[in-house]
Design an enzyme around this catalytic site. Structure first.
Site, PDB file in Angstrom:
ATOM      1  N   GLY A  21      50.975  42.560 110.670  1.00 10.01           N
ATOM      2  CA  GLY A  21      51.064  43.958 110.258  1.00 10.01           C
ATOM      3  C   GLY A  21      51.311  44.856 111.452  1.00 10.01           C
ATOM      4  N   GLY A  24      52.454  48.580 111.204  1.00  8.79           N
ATOM      5  CA  GLY A  24      51.659  49.497 110.383  1.00  8.79           C
ATOM      6  C   GLY A  24      50.861  50.474 111.220  1.00  8.79           C
ATOM      7  N   GLY A 193      31.270  49.201 116.690  1.00  9.84           N
ATOM      8  CA  GLY A 193      31.726  49.208 118.069  1.00  9.84           C
ATOM      9  C   GLY A 193      31.532  50.520 118.791  1.00  9.84           C
ATOM     10  N   GLU A 228      33.702  64.747 107.715  1.00  9.93           N
ATOM     11  CA  GLU A 228      35.055  64.806 108.269  1.00  9.93           C
ATOM     12  C   GLU A 228      35.723  66.077 107.793  1.00  9.93           C
ATOM     13  OE1 GLU A 228      36.161  60.096 108.554  1.00  9.93           O
ATOM     14  OE2 GLU A 228      35.925  60.952 106.566  1.00  9.93           O
ATOM     15  N   HIS A 252      30.347  51.346 106.559  1.00 13.71           N
ATOM     16  CA  HIS A 252      30.003  52.004 107.818  1.00 13.71           C
ATOM     17  C   HIS A 252      28.561  52.504 107.864  1.00 13.71           C
ATOM     18  CE1 HIS A 252      34.211  51.747 108.501  1.00 13.71           C
ATOM     19  NE2 HIS A 252      34.566  52.840 107.873  1.00 13.71           N
ATOM     20  N   ARG A 385      23.728  60.958 117.921  1.00 13.32           N
ATOM     21  CA  ARG A 385      25.023  61.506 117.503  1.00 13.32           C
ATOM     22  C   ARG A 385      26.138  60.570 117.954  1.00 13.32           C
ATOM     23  NH1 ARG A 385      27.689  66.724 116.477  1.00 13.32           N
ATOM     24  NH2 ARG A 385      25.636  67.630 116.220  1.00 13.32           N
ATOM     25  N   TYR A 393      19.169  62.702 121.467  1.00 18.48           N
ATOM     26  CA  TYR A 393      18.229  63.750 121.862  1.00 18.48           C
ATOM     27  C   TYR A 393      17.064  63.801 120.887  1.00 18.48           C
ATOM     28  CZ  TYR A 393      20.623  66.857 118.452  1.00 18.48           C
ATOM     29  OH  TYR A 393      21.169  67.425 117.325  1.00 18.48           O
ATOM     30  N   MET A 394      15.965  64.392 121.354  1.00 23.04           N
ATOM     31  CA  MET A 394      14.766  64.538 120.532  1.00 23.04           C
ATOM     32  C   MET A 394      14.410  66.003 120.424  1.00 23.04           C
ATOM     33  SD  MET A 394      12.114  61.419 121.174  1.00 23.04           S
ATOM     34  CE  MET A 394      11.268  61.900 119.662  1.00 23.04           C
TER      35      MET A 394
END
Length: 516
Positions: A21, A24, A193, A228, A252, A385, A393-394
């Site tokens: 592919g 693509g 990843g 998003e 995910h 994040r 962070y806290m």
């Protein structure tokens, strides 16, 4: 800084990498830039790379396509010096026209690979087949590879989606499993990843003050979010058949949840397969209940189109498109000793007000004490994040500076771009392709955890489709359906006041997550 050089012979085998592919979008946007990254860092010294596709192209024509894609890639944007490596990289890249499921094509590819492998150093060859092709093509391609293109050591990288429900996933797994052993199949969920997701276990188990707090006695709720801000224009034909739960949640975000919730995978001082620990979490999960869920679909706003205005949605799918969720918030429960009673709130939304992927572990309020008198402390939070501006962070309570005895909430902040401004962080695809080359499968999805994930979500998906549940419309660019925010307090989550101070720029993390 660069990738650690691996000098061991078994870590740097002679390589033949075939990208199926190759013309693509996935191959151009992610796979070849990641291979360029590895080449530029000296990790593909003895390698031949073949782009395999059905289109009739010369090698030079293919080089032009790949070169332009790599120059404009996020990898070269973050590391412009990699552009200097493109000419050398292309010397190793060939193009092969053929049919993915054809024994004849694979036999011709095998002869070509043997000729090119013979030009490399002596020794056994690892053949890595990267399947940047639709899932329905996987079995036929795997059969042809097994029949005609095997080497001393052959591995497959397969991309999600791994089916669209339990039945299709089981069928796909049975077909691939009949051809290749499980340790030769690398199912890629690229979220595994990302740098922060790679760090979750280190944060949890590498800090003695934190791990004893990660349980139902101290945690009020856990929130995992993927927002998003871009729309689905041009993808509506695909997305109408899948929806946001299949696209983002079942894979995910569920993988991220497992990393947050799992037990320590170490057993008697020896490192066990962390996928065993993830599977334990999945086995303890309850099937999500539709009563604890909000579905939404974005509509046009400010002159920008809504989901249903996407011309790529076929006419025969228009009715189904009206019921396609582009937003979901749901509660996941884990019925084990550590997490019983804690709500994991999972949220994914398209065309909302910002792009963000993060984990928030919100802790319970401290018990009353004479030291705090009448002051009501806010909840502490651990925030990881993923993107943009990767950070850990806290949020914690401190006394207000000065003569006041009031409590204020502040942050212990590890923002990567501030702390590590010059550190190279590989892309998710770079990291995972290297792991597959090295035979490290722990950041890939194993067959049993994949099937268990579908066991959990297929009943919910079937109910949504059978009852023709209608998503709530929300204006694109908004936070999503108001009901989603309204339900948070019911499940133990309190929205914090104030916003985290973001750095000026992201550091080696995608501003636009490629959720696919």
């Amino acid at each position: 800084m660069c990738l650690e050089q691996q000098d061991q012979a078994d870590r740097k085998p002679k390589l033949a990498i075939t990208v199926l592919g190759a013309t693509g979008d996935l191959a151009k946007v992610e796979t070849f830039p990641a291979l360029l990254d590895l080449f530029g860092h000296g990790m593909l010294e003895d390698a031949v790379i073949v782009g395999f596709a059905r289109k009739d192209k010369t090698r030079n024509e293919f080089h032009d396509i790949v070169s332009e894609a790599m120059e404009n890639s996020h990898v070269c944007e973050e590391m412009p010096e990699l552009k200097d490596s493109i000419p050398g990289f292309l010397e190793r890249v060939h193009y092969f026209k053929g049919s993915y499921d054809s024994d004849e094509s694979m036999a011709e590819l095998d002869s070509f690979l043997k000729e090119e492998e013979g030009k490399l150093r002596e020794g056994p060859t690892l053949r890595l087949f990267y399947m940047a092709i639709p899932p329905f093509v996987f079995p036929g391609a795997a059969q042809a590879i097994k029949s005609k293109a095997m080497s001393d050591n052959t591995r497959l990288i397969v991309e999600k989606p791994f089916g669209h429900d339990l039945s299709s996933a089981t069928d796909l797994q049975e077909k691939l499993g009949a051809l290749f052993e499980e340790d030769a199949i690398y199912r890629m969920d690229h979220f595994l990843g990302y740098e922060i997701n790679q760090s979750i276990l280190a944060v949890r188990f590498g800090n003695v003050f934190l791990e004893p707090l990660m349980n139902r006695h101290h945690v009020a709720s856990v929130r995992i979010t993927l927002k998003e801000d871009f729309d689905l224009q041009g993808r509506g034909g695909y997305f109408t058949k899948y929806g946001v739960i299949r696209d983002n949640v079942q894979n995910h975000l569920l993988q991220m949840l497992c990393l947050v919730a799992m037990e320590n995978p170490s057993t008697s001082g020896a490192c066990a397969d962390l996928r065993d620990a993830k599977l334990e979490v999945l086995n303890a999960m309850e099937v999500p209940d539709a009563k604890d869920m909000v579905l939404g679909q974005y509509e046009g706003a400010d002159g920008k189109p809504g989901y249903l205005e996407d011309e790529s949605i076929p006419e025969e799918d228009r009715e189904a498109a009206k019921r396609t969720a582009t937003f979901v918030q749901m509660v996941v429960r884990i019925n084990n000793e550590r997490w019983k009673g804690v709500n994991f709130i999972v949220k994914a939304g398209k065309a909302v007000e910002e792009s963000k992927c993060e984990i928030r572990v919100q802790f319970k309020e401290p018990a009353p004490t004479c030291v705090l008198k009448d002051v009501v402390p806010k909840r502490d939070e651990l925030v990881m994040r993923v993107s943009p501006h990767q950070a850990v962070y806290m949020r914690m309570n401190v006394k207000s500076p000065g003569l006041s005895t009031d409590l204020v909430q502040s942050e212990m902040d590890l923002t990567y771009s501030r702390k590590y401004p010059d550190i190279y962080t590989p892309s998710a695809y770079t990291r995972l392709i290297l792991a597959a080359i090295q035979g490290d499968s722990q950041s890939f999805v194993r067959d049993d955890e994949m099937l268990r994930a579908w066991e959990l979500f297929t009943p919910l998906l079937d109910k949504i489709e059978a009852e023709k549940m209608q998503p709530t419309l929300y204006p694109r660019g908004s936070r999503g359906p108001p009901e989603a925010d309204e339900m948070l307090s019911q499940y133990g989550y309190v929205r914090p006041q104030g916003k985290w101070s973001r750095p000026d720029r992201p550091n080696c993390a995608h501003s636009r997550l490629m959720s696919k």
